[in-house]
Each structure stands twice: as C-alpha cells, then as structure tokens.
Design an enzyme around this catalytic site. Structure first.
Site, short mmCIF file in Angstrom:
data_model
loop_
_atom_site.label_atom_id
_atom_site.label_comp_id
_atom_site.label_asym_id
_atom_site.label_seq_id
_atom_site.Cartn_x
_atom_site.Cartn_y
_atom_site.Cartn_z
N HIS A 175 3.25 3.86 12.52
CA HIS A 175 2.29 4.85 13.00
C HIS A 175 2.82 5.72 14.14
O HIS A 175 2.05 6.50 14.72
CB HIS A 175 0.97 4.19 13.44
CG HIS A 175 0.33 3.35 12.39
ND1 HIS A 175 -0.90 2.72 12.58
CD2 HIS A 175 0.70 3.04 11.11
CE1 HIS A 175 -1.23 2.06 11.49
NE2 HIS A 175 -0.26 2.23 10.58
N GLU A 210 4.65 -5.70 3.78
CA GLU A 210 4.38 -5.03 5.05
C GLU A 210 5.63 -5.10 5.94
O GLU A 210 6.46 -5.99 5.79
CB GLU A 210 3.21 -5.71 5.76
CG GLU A 210 1.85 -5.46 5.14
CD GLU A 210 1.27 -4.11 5.54
OE1 GLU A 210 1.85 -3.46 6.43
OE2 GLU A 210 0.24 -3.73 4.98
N HIS A 235 0.84 -1.20 0.00
CA HIS A 235 0.00 0.00 0.00
C HIS A 235 0.87 1.25 0.00
O HIS A 235 1.95 1.27 0.61
CB HIS A 235 -0.97 -0.01 1.18
CG HIS A 235 -0.34 0.07 2.54
ND1 HIS A 235 0.04 1.26 3.12
CD2 HIS A 235 -0.03 -0.89 3.44
CE1 HIS A 235 0.54 1.03 4.32
NE2 HIS A 235 0.51 -0.27 4.54
N GLU A 291 -5.11 1.64 2.57
CA GLU A 291 -5.01 0.49 3.46
C GLU A 291 -5.14 0.89 4.92
O GLU A 291 -5.57 0.08 5.75
CB GLU A 291 -3.66 -0.22 3.23
CG GLU A 291 -3.53 -1.58 3.91
CD GLU A 291 -2.97 -1.51 5.34
OE1 GLU A 291 -2.98 -2.53 6.03
OE2 GLU A 291 -2.51 -0.43 5.74
N GLU A 292 -4.78 2.13 5.24
CA GLU A 292 -4.72 2.56 6.64
C GLU A 292 -6.06 3.06 7.18
O GLU A 292 -6.11 3.61 8.28
CB GLU A 292 -3.67 3.66 6.80
CG GLU A 292 -2.24 3.25 6.44
CD GLU A 292 -1.62 2.30 7.45
OE1 GLU A 292 -2.35 1.79 8.33
OE2 GLU A 292 -0.41 2.05 7.36
N ASP A 323 6.23 1.72 7.59
CA ASP A 323 4.92 1.20 7.15
C ASP A 323 4.33 2.10 6.06
O ASP A 323 3.56 3.01 6.37
CB ASP A 323 3.98 1.13 8.35
CG ASP A 323 2.65 0.48 8.04
OD1 ASP A 323 2.53 -0.20 7.01
OD2 ASP A 323 1.73 0.66 8.85
N ASP A 358 -0.33 4.36 0.88
CA ASP A 358 -0.82 5.41 1.78
C ASP A 358 -0.16 5.31 3.15
O ASP A 358 0.46 4.30 3.49
CB ASP A 358 -2.34 5.34 1.93
CG ASP A 358 -2.81 4.03 2.55
OD1 ASP A 358 -2.26 2.96 2.19
OD2 ASP A 358 -3.73 4.05 3.39
#
Length: 354
Positions: free
Chosen positions: A328, A153, A68, A124-125, A94, A70
């Site tokens: 994150h 990932e 992903h 995805e987030e 990530d 994003d």
C-alpha cells in the site's frame, strides 16, 4: 494477453501494468480466465470477477492456492518500473507477485502430486462484505474445499501462520448544540471525545502466544469526525477505532472488550473479520512448512483470507514473495529474485520433489 510461459518476473510486471483497483478488476479477471482456459489440464470457472481453476486428477489430497487480484488505488505508480533487481509498481508486493506465482504454477505443473484449486478473487482491499472469497465461501463453498490452503499474501518468503482478526467501531461522544457565541448553553461533543483518546493513548496491546507463535495486537483511532458549522457547538463527535486482535479470542470477545473499554460512550460496530489460528499441527500444513519454509514460521500480524478458509474447516497459511511492510505504499516494490525463488519452492512442493 497474459503469457503464462513467460518468466515469472516478466509475468509479475504484466500483472502490475494491468490496473485492477478494487471494483475495477474485470480486465485482469478476463485476462486470467482467458490464459487459464488454454490449459487442457484445468477446469476453469468464472464467478463475477473471480476465477477458479481446478485439476481433477483423483489425487488423495487437494490443496487450494488463493490470491486476490485487486490493489489499493494507484498513486502514479503504474506502469511498473525496474531498478536494481526490484520491480516497482502498485500491487507489486501486495500481491501481484504472489498471483504471478499462482499463474506460473498453474501452467508449469500440469501433473501435481496433489489436486490443486487455484482461486483468483476480487475486492480484498475493501470492506469485508465485498470480498470475493467471502462471496465464494457463501455461494460456492464446494469450490473452496481442500485439505490445506495457501494464501499467497506478501510474507517476505517466510510462512506466516494464522491471522489476526480486525474490527472497526465508531465510538460516539454526544453533546448539545448551541451558538458558539453562547457556548456555555450547550455541550461540546468534540471536547467530550477527549476520554476516548485517553483510553487509546494509555492502552497496552496484548502480545499473546498462540500455538507457539507470538502475535501483537493493536488498538488505534483511524478517523475522527464531528462539527456542524463554524458558529455551532457540535452535538456529536465520532472516533473510528480499529482493533487488531489475536486468534485466541473470537470476534464476539473483541466486541465485548471494546464495549467495556468505552462503556461511557455509544459503540457501533461497522466492520469485522474473524481471526484464524495457525493450524500448524495439521499434517498437510506440517508438510508444507517442511518442504517450502524449511521449518521457519512466524505469526501473521494482520488480517488475511486464511480466516475465510478456517471458517470452512480448511487449515491455511500465508506465503508469498512480497514484503508486507511495503504493501500500500507509493514506492511499493518486490525483489524479482524473491518471486522466482517462491515459484521454485512452490513448484518443488507441488510436484512432490521438495
């Protein structure tokens, strides 16, 4: 403009410096599409803010490499910075380091031992219904087909099998409104939510072993909302609960378990994504584990889009250079040497020399 001939460390920094918070991926998707379209060995397609690039070499096996593009919202951590061999910035772990590996493989391995589908997808987030891979699985499942898939990932350079399912439910305590000066004439729904929290405090999560890998479940309150005004006894309080469940049960099993736990309350499912079993007995997966991971595999303690691939019948694993515990966070970083090592291992496997 992305330079796919650049060192993967430099490319990772370029990706981090291109903001792509969920819903705002278009500039990065444009750059990826443009860069891949210059490679004559790839057929490139665009679907919204997702980009698909494929080799068509007639190989016996097709593998899918997906990631992903994003990130979670930025908190003053873009542009990137480098210190002591670490690249700091939103999405560094990530998973823009994994996306950088994908892009370098697309450019540097023009004649892979297997046909390859590279998938770069959006959203995805955020909630599952916005997930770009979910959209593709419904509208273009043929483009996700393969004998084996790798989600890049963050795994700290260790292959992680399967993934846990995730479910969010609202557990609702109800009462009766009254003036706070005459509270005895009503029933306080916030006070009534105490037993919900008691269940969560006393809950012992399972740690089942599935296909040889140990998973660790979790059940936690993530939001509490209630109240009407400063002088009103509230008649409703909602506790939002997130359940992370192992791949030996289904989403239906998970929902039934939560309804039994909170049988005295209204329970409303607001979001759900299924788990995926490891699937390591598949020959393609076993080859990847041997070539890239040196035989080391652990359980994925989280949800990833390997579940989407599993629903399509494609065995999949997680493997990427980032550290999942840094995802994150405000000070998110990736070790640049780990990104280079992941690229080297994957290139060796794809070229058939590993």
């Amino acid at each position: 403009m992305l330079d796919l001939t650049a060192d993967v460390r430099t490319l990772t920094a370029e990706l981090v410096d291109t903001e792509s918070v969920s819903g705002g991926e278009r500039p990065l998707a444009d750059a990826i599409e443009t860069a891949l379209s210059r490679l004559p060995h790839l057929a490139v397609e665009r679907d919204g803010d997702a980009v698909i690039a494929r080799t068509e070499l007639g190989r016996r096996r097709r593998v899918v490499l997906a990631g992903h593009i994003d990130t979670v919202p930025i908190v003053g951590n873009v542009p990137s910075s480098t210190m002591d061999g670490r690249l700091y910035g939103c999405g560094a772990s990530d998973m823009k380091s994994g996306v950088a590996v994908q892009l370098r493989l697309a450019a540097a391995v023009p004649e892979p031992a297997h046909d390859v589908t590279f998938v770069f997808y959006d959203c995805e987030e955020v909630d599952a219904e916005r997930n770009g891979l979910r959209r593709l699985s419904h509208t273009r499942p043929d483009r996700l087909w393969g004998d084996f898939a790798v989600l890049l990932e963050p795994t700290g350079g260790v292959i992680e099998g399967g993934c846990q399912g995730t479910m969010r439910v609202e557990v609702i305590s109800r009462g009766e409104r009254a003036h706070s000066a005459r509270s005895w004439m009503g029933s306080n729904a916030i006070h009534g939510a105490g037993p919900i929290l008691d269940v969560l405090r006393s809950y012992t999560p399972r740690q089942p072993v599935v296909d040889g890998l140990e998973y660790h479940e979790g059940l936690n309150a993530v939001f509490v909302s209630g109240g009407v005004a400063g002088n009103v006894i509230p008649d409703e309080c909602t506790v939002t609960v997130n359940y992370r469940f192992a791949p030996d049960i289904t989403s239906l099993d998970a929902e039934q378990h939560l309804r039994e736990l909170f049988e005295d309350f209204d329970v409303r499912v607001t979001d759900s994504a299924p788990p995926a079993r490891p699937g390591l007995d598949d020959p393609a997966a076993a080859d990847f584990v041997s070539a890239v991971g040196g035989g080391e595999v652990r359980a994925k303690l989280g949800w990833t889009d390997v579940a989407r691939m599993a629903e399509l019948g494609v065995p999949a694993v997680n493997y990427g250079p980032g550290d999942p515990t840094l995802a994150h966070t405000r000070d998110e970083w990736v070790a640049l040497d780990a990104v280079a090592e992941a690229e080297a291992r994957m290139a060796s496997w794809l070229s058939g020399t590993g």
